[in-house]
Design an enzyme around this catalytic site. Sequence first.
Site, PDB file in Angstrom:
ATOM      1  N   GLY A  87     -49.819 -29.684   5.762  1.00 41.41           N
ATOM      2  CA  GLY A  87     -50.194 -30.697   4.784  1.00 41.41           C
ATOM      3  C   GLY A  87     -49.029 -31.622   4.463  1.00 41.41           C
ATOM      4  O   GLY A  87     -48.163 -31.879   5.292  1.00 41.41           O
ATOM      5  N   LEU A  88     -49.017 -32.123   3.235  1.00 40.16           N
ATOM      6  CA  LEU A  88     -47.961 -33.013   2.737  1.00 40.16           C
ATOM      7  C   LEU A  88     -47.839 -34.278   3.587  1.00 40.16           C
ATOM      8  O   LEU A  88     -46.742 -34.736   3.895  1.00 40.16           O
ATOM      9  CB  LEU A  88     -46.609 -32.289   2.676  1.00 40.16           C
ATOM     10  CG  LEU A  88     -46.531 -31.090   1.725  1.00 40.16           C
ATOM     11  CD1 LEU A  88     -45.174 -30.419   1.832  1.00 40.16           C
ATOM     12  CD2 LEU A  88     -46.799 -31.504   0.293  1.00 40.16           C
ATOM     13  N   CYS A  89     -48.996 -34.831   3.988  1.00 36.55           N
ATOM     14  CA  CYS A  89     -48.984 -36.080   4.764  1.00 36.55           C
ATOM     15  C   CYS A  89     -49.928 -37.096   4.128  1.00 36.55           C
ATOM     16  O   CYS A  89     -50.649 -37.815   4.827  1.00 36.55           O
ATOM     17  CB  CYS A  89     -49.337 -35.813   6.227  1.00 36.55           C
ATOM     18  SG  CYS A  89     -50.835 -34.853   6.485  1.00 36.55           S
ATOM     19  N   GLY A  90     -49.941 -37.121   2.809  1.00 32.31           N
ATOM     20  CA  GLY A  90     -50.752 -38.112   2.103  1.00 32.31           C
ATOM     21  C   GLY A  90     -52.240 -37.845   2.254  1.00 32.31           C
ATOM     22  O   GLY A  90     -52.691 -36.709   2.350  1.00 32.31           O
ATOM     23  N   ALA A 245     -47.255 -40.648   8.345  1.00 32.43           N
ATOM     24  CA  ALA A 245     -47.822 -40.454   7.007  1.00 32.43           C
ATOM     25  C   ALA A 245     -46.962 -39.511   6.183  1.00 32.43           C
ATOM     26  O   ALA A 245     -46.775 -39.722   4.974  1.00 32.43           O
ATOM     27  CB  ALA A 245     -49.248 -39.915   7.126  1.00 32.43           C
TER      28      ALA A 245
END
Length: 290
Positions: A87-90, A245
């Site tokens: 995760g942690l990609c907007g 991203a």
Amino acid sequence: MATGKEIRGKIKSVENTKKITKAMEMVAASKMRKAQDRMHAARPYSDKIRNIASNLSQANPEYTHPFMVTQDNSKNVGFIVVTTDKGLCGGMNTNSLRLLTTKLRELEGQGNKVQAVAIGNKGLGFLHRIGAKVVAHAVQLGDTPHLDKLIGPVKVLLDAYQEGRLDAVYLVYTKFINTMKQEPMLQQLLPLSSDRLEADKTGAHQWDYIYEPDVQSVIDELLVRYVEALIYQAVAENMASEQSARMVAMKSASDNAGNVIGELKLVYNKTRQAAITKELSEIVAGAAAV
């Protein structure tokens, strides 16, 4: 009002978070260049194999591969969902999965049943949550996509379409536009449409091929390789989009953490100043009372 010790603790916590997001931003920036180079390197192969497949299909109209035949009798549709493992990609995964959800509702409203192949942990978890039938999956691909890890899961849907058990196969992924923009895509993979499988008309001549062992065997192998190239290209585009991203999201998080730290320091200074003023007032009041 929070005490000075509590505010110092919050400042220290946000500073630690900022260090983490800054490090993740730098890691994503270093991986982004390699992912973009890999994506750009795969595009010429995809374009060239499309032209060859188109020329072969036009040179031999008497044979039509099952991938180019429209089927509408099974009421089953397949999806290849390409997402990230981390995760942690907007909002990258959210946007593509929202597009998938809209298409699923449309197809289910028409009485179709859905089968899916998940490439990436985020898509696999989403498909399980909505109760979709997942026939195969490929996760933990790392930073470099390998075709041998993708062929097995994807072949389940390709064989099902070739045998007439699926009416269509769709591909969901995120297309890389530039570092600041990534676009969610939902494309029909099978049957191969005429606009996707279009010959290069820049030249006026038509290619004439010598086939070994025969026309049918060559076209069968080539179209399978072409579909696999499309899927590999989608995974490469998705990985390039992921790193871009994530870099943008982590930069935004680092900037926001810096703003929060500034606001907390201002509150801390005001609290400390108020405490000092209160102590001075008590001292002056005590001296006046004496």
